[in-house]
Structures are given as C-alpha cells and as structure tokens.
Write a protein that holds these residues in place. Structure first.
Motif, short mmCIF file in Angstrom:
data_model
loop_
_atom_site.label_atom_id
_atom_site.label_comp_id
_atom_site.label_asym_id
_atom_site.label_seq_id
_atom_site.Cartn_x
_atom_site.Cartn_y
_atom_site.Cartn_z
N SER A 189 4.46 -6.58 -2.20
CA SER A 189 3.33 -7.50 -2.19
C SER A 189 2.81 -7.72 -3.61
N GLY A 190 1.96 -8.70 -3.76
CA GLY A 190 1.35 -8.98 -5.06
C GLY A 190 0.17 -9.91 -4.86
N TRP A 191 -0.53 -10.22 -5.95
CA TRP A 191 -1.68 -11.12 -5.83
C TRP A 191 -1.84 -11.93 -7.11
N VAL A 192 -2.45 -13.08 -6.97
CA VAL A 192 -2.59 -14.03 -8.07
C VAL A 192 -3.72 -13.59 -8.99
N LEU A 193 -3.40 -13.41 -10.28
CA LEU A 193 -4.37 -12.93 -11.25
C LEU A 193 -5.19 -14.05 -11.88
N ASP A 194 -4.53 -15.19 -12.21
CA ASP A 194 -5.22 -16.28 -12.91
C ASP A 194 -4.59 -17.61 -12.56
N ASP A 195 -5.07 -18.67 -13.22
CA ASP A 195 -4.54 -20.01 -12.93
C ASP A 195 -3.39 -20.37 -13.86
N LYS A 196 -2.80 -19.36 -14.52
CA LYS A 196 -1.67 -19.60 -15.40
C LYS A 196 -0.34 -19.16 -14.78
N GLY A 197 -0.39 -18.76 -13.53
CA GLY A 197 0.84 -18.36 -12.84
C GLY A 197 1.15 -16.88 -12.91
N ASN A 311 1.40 0.54 4.64
CA ASN A 311 2.76 0.89 5.03
C ASN A 311 3.74 0.40 3.98
N PRO A 312 5.01 0.84 4.07
CA PRO A 312 6.02 0.32 3.14
C PRO A 312 6.01 -1.21 3.14
N GLY A 313 5.94 -1.79 1.94
CA GLY A 313 5.86 -3.24 1.81
C GLY A 313 4.47 -3.67 1.37
N ASN A 314 3.46 -2.80 1.58
CA ASN A 314 2.10 -3.08 1.10
C ASN A 314 1.98 -2.88 -0.41
N SER A 315 2.94 -2.19 -1.00
CA SER A 315 2.86 -1.89 -2.43
C SER A 315 2.64 -3.14 -3.26
N GLY A 316 1.66 -3.09 -4.16
CA GLY A 316 1.38 -4.22 -5.03
C GLY A 316 0.31 -5.14 -4.50
N GLY A 317 -0.04 -4.99 -3.21
CA GLY A 317 -1.06 -5.83 -2.62
C GLY A 317 -2.46 -5.34 -2.98
N PRO A 318 -3.47 -6.19 -2.82
CA PRO A 318 -4.83 -5.83 -3.23
C PRO A 318 -5.59 -5.01 -2.20
N LEU A 319 -6.45 -4.14 -2.71
CA LEU A 319 -7.45 -3.47 -1.89
C LEU A 319 -8.77 -4.14 -2.27
#
Length: 468
Positions: A189-197, A311-319
């Motif tokens: 998983s991951g999340w968008v940091l800014d409007d620059k991609g 769970n596995p696959g949540n890595s990188g996602g936001p809390l």
C-alpha cells in the motif's frame, strides 16, 4: 569475545537475545515479549518465531547467530538461535513462496470463493502467495489514463469526523502498489504525499524492484500509473515513488508527537490485495522499539502500536487520526510464535506504524537527495551483556569501542560504560537504544544516563549523521 558478540552501535542489526517475541509485517511483521516482559521487540524461542521479508523469499533461510538476535533469514524458517520476540521482519513478496498449484486461471474462481469463506476465520488457503501479497486478486484492471478518484458517498452522507466520512475522503489518496521484479512480485500500500506525483510507502514493499523491475500504482478507481523510485531507506523502512500525475489529492500529514495512548485511529490499505480496506482501533502504546528485517535490510522503528486490523499488504498504507491526517505508516504486525498456517499469518491486534514525525524528516531527505541520513553516537555495543542497561563493548587492537571524535567520545564515554537511560527512558537492550537514537534528527542534543564503576551520571551529546 567473538567477532559477532559486539557490533558498532550505528550499524547494529541484531535483536536482543533475551527477547522472545516475533513480528511479521508486510512487512506486516510479528513481535512478542520475553518472559516477564512486555513485548517490545520480538525475541524468538527455539521452536517458534518465523521471520518473513517483503522482498522475494529465498528458498533457503539462514539462521542468525545468537549475538545477532536469532533472526532467521528469508522465509518461514524458525531460527535455531534464541528468538527475538520484538524483532520485525518485512514480509517480502515472492513467487517462490506460493504454496499451491500454478494454474491461476483455473483456480481464480475457487480462490476467490476460498477467500470469502476464509475471511470469517482470518485464514487463506495454501495457494495464496507470500505474506505480503495475495495473488488471487487481479489488480491489472484499469489503464494509465483517466480521471483521479473521487471521495465516496460517506464524504457527504455522514457527519464530518465520523469514520465513514474520513474513510470516504481518504481512500482516493490511498493506493495499491504492485511490484513485478526478478527479486519477487507482490503488493503493498501507499499514499499520496503531494500534488507533484510523490507516493510514500515502505521500503520493503518496493525493494525487490530497486535493481530492476516494474512498479505500478493502482488508484482506488482502478486506474494505473507506472512509478519510479525517487529514494528509499532501509533503516527507516521508507520509500518515495513518483508517478506522472499531478491531479491526485494528497493526504495531510499529522503530528505523531501529539498522539497519546487511547486515541482512535483508522488504517487504510490493501491487505491481501483487497484495496481500499478500512479498519479502526486505538493507539495501544507509543515508542515501541521494533526492528524488522535482517542484516542488510533491517529497520529500526520507534513505533506506534495499534490494535487496528493490519494484515500482509497493509504495509505502506496510512494510519490516520480522527481528522484524517497521517500520523503513521503501517509497517508490521506481531504474531504468536508458531501460529502460521501454510506460511501465512494475520492480525492479532498488535500492529506497528512508523510515526509521522520520522516520516516527514526521512521523506524530505529522500526527495531532496535520494537517501536518508541516520543519527549515530559512535560506539560498539556489547550484545552479550545481560545486566541492566546497554553496555559499551571493550576495545580491540583493530577497533576502539568508542569512535574517536564521535558524539560519545566528545561526551566522555568509555569502553565498559553502561547506558541505562536515553532522554529519561530506561534502555533495556541494544535495539531499544538504537531505535531511540534513530528516532531523533541529526544534530539533536540528547541526554543519556551512564553508569561507570557503579556511579550514574547524566551526559549530553550532539548526534552526528551518517548515510548508509
């Protein structure tokens, strides 16, 4: 003293031989406490903890020496050394870890049915891939073109500040990351940091593609974009990706230093490949020293502990906090030693996230320079020491225990000194000290309580930086 009995503090990668819990994160990683102690970093026991890495899982695992914390190498092999219940490993996704037939087309329908049936009990069939990916779901739908995802109905139909409202607004900014590389395929998983991609995730999610491979970012509406690695850091288990889009909505970054135990939190990500999954819980503890990975890919995290399902696959996602701000990045889970079935493990209510305060510092460095700087004090720690605190090792003909000109040397520390507290917090093992120091910015002035000849004294030092 053997060559492995002491390791330079700023290079320490082993776990405390006295620990007895295990962590497995997606790296959803697992951790467990030593007898009579609360779980901090997972020590292993002879018959139990298994470690997983997020990169591909080599066919054979190597057992680490007790001096290095008893971590097993890659794969579901129990360490022959004393387990470190608080050590965390990154669940590397790997094609070699698949436990079932290789006919995805034939088993897709059966696999999905098995998944639905298994969700009730939290278990998946043996044909599922490694701990950090779920090969049964097709994430290839969508295209590189198309509009950015929009908030869900809960954004307007539910009260502001409710879980439904926060989830509806946050999910368009949370992505699934698919990695295809010779070092191992998988999802995270991951999340968008800014409007620059820029997209933030865990290093262990994308490390297998660092030397060649393809990384695809899948938005919540199924649209895809190819991504490149801007920078990554093993020590903090963080990575920044870049996609060629400027229309994605960033998530606001919160201040993890204001978080207290009991605060409600929301985890968003793609556990087992199930994108846009939302779970809730509370902050269970703060400042948990977690050291997932092994040797060259070990991380040092001063973690936020949560009971939100990870769970596995949540890595990188936001809390997220209850204002929809990122206060941490989900990176590991604990599991009961020997509890895996078919090489899989899942949530038991003990998850760990990298605090946003650390994320901000490291991500800024990765975007600016492509690498991160780590604070060090310049000592060698004695990992065979069993008493209270953390002991500085002995000088050898080749290497002094205290680096000349380093922070510890300037503060007057000597070989054999015992560090009992860092910034007022008791230090029970080498990993706890390493994690505490690495949670501070380079250039910070810190205080340590040091005991010499039975007499305690407080010293101050300025942390120096080093890039690995």
């Amino acid at each position: 003293m053997t060559e492995d009995s002491t390791r330079r503090f700023d290079e320490t990668s082993g776990a405390d031989p006295q620990d007895t819990t295990e962590v497995d994160l997606n790296r959803t990683q697992e951790i467990g406490p030593a007898p009579g102690q609360a779980p901090l970093l997972p020590p292993q026991e002879p018959a139990a903890p298994t470690w997983w890495t997020e990169a591909s899982e080599p066919a054979a695992a190597q057992a680490a020496s007790p001096a290095q914390g008893g971590h097993t190498a890659y794969g579901p092999h129990a360490s022959t050394a004393t387990p470190n219940p608080y050590a965390v490993s990154s669940p590397a996704a790997s094609s070699t870890s698949r436990g079932g037939p290789g006919w995805p087309g034939v088993f897709l329908i059966a696999g999905l049915a098995a998944l639905l049936a298994g969700l009730g009990g939290g278990l998946l069939g043996g044909w599922v891939g490694s701990t950090d990916r779920f090969d049964g779901l097709d994430l290839s739908r969508g295209s590189d073109d198309g509009s950015a995802p929009e908030p869900g109905a809960g954004a307007t139909e539910r009260p502001e500040g409710s879980v439904a409202n926060i989830a509806a607004n946050a999910t368009p900014s949370v992505v699934t990351i698919r990695v295809e590389a010779t070092g191992g395929d998988g999802t995270g998983s991951g999340w968008v940091l800014d409007d620059k991609g820029h997209v933030v995730t865990n290093n262990h999610v994308v490390s297998s593609a660092a030397s060649g491979g393809e990384i695809t970012v899948v938005l919540s509406n199924g649209k895809q974009s190819k991504a490149t690695i801007v920078g990554r850091d093993v020590s903090y288990d963080l990575a920044v990706l870049k996609v060629q889009r400027t229309d994605l909505t960033p998530l606001p970054l919160g201040d993890s230093s204001t978080v207290v135990v009991g605060d409600p939190v929301i985890a968003v990500g793609a556990p087992l490949g199930l994108e846009s999954t939302v779970t809730t819980g509370i902050v269970s503890a703060l400042n948990r020293p977690v050291t997932p990975g092994e040797a060259s890919d070990q991380s040092f995290i001063n973690a936020i502990q949560t009971d939100a399902a990870i769970n596995p696959g949540n890595s990188g996602g936001p809390l997220l906090d209850m204002k929809g701000r990122v206060i941490g990045i989900n990176t590991a889970i604990a599991r009961v030693a020997g509890s895996t079935i078919g090489g899989q493990s899942g949530n038991i209510g003990v998850g760990f996230a990298i605090p946003s305060a650390q994320v901000k510092i490291t991500v800024d460095q990765l975007i600016r320079t492509g690498k991160a700087e780590h604070p060090v004090i310049g000592v060698i720690l004695d990992r065979t020491y069993q008493g209270e605190g953390v002991k500085i090792g002995a000088d050898t003909d080749e290497t002094p225990a205290v680096t000349p000109g380093g922070p510890a040397d300037k503060a007057g520390l000597e070989a054999g000194d015992v560090i009992t507290a860092f910034e007022g917090r008791p230090m029970g093992n080498p990993d706890a000290l390493v994690v505490a120091i690495r949670s501070k910015p380079v250039g910070s002035t810190v205080s340590l309580t040091v005991v010499r000849d039975g007499k305690p004294r407080d010293v101050k030092m300025v942390l120096q930086g080093r890039s690995d």
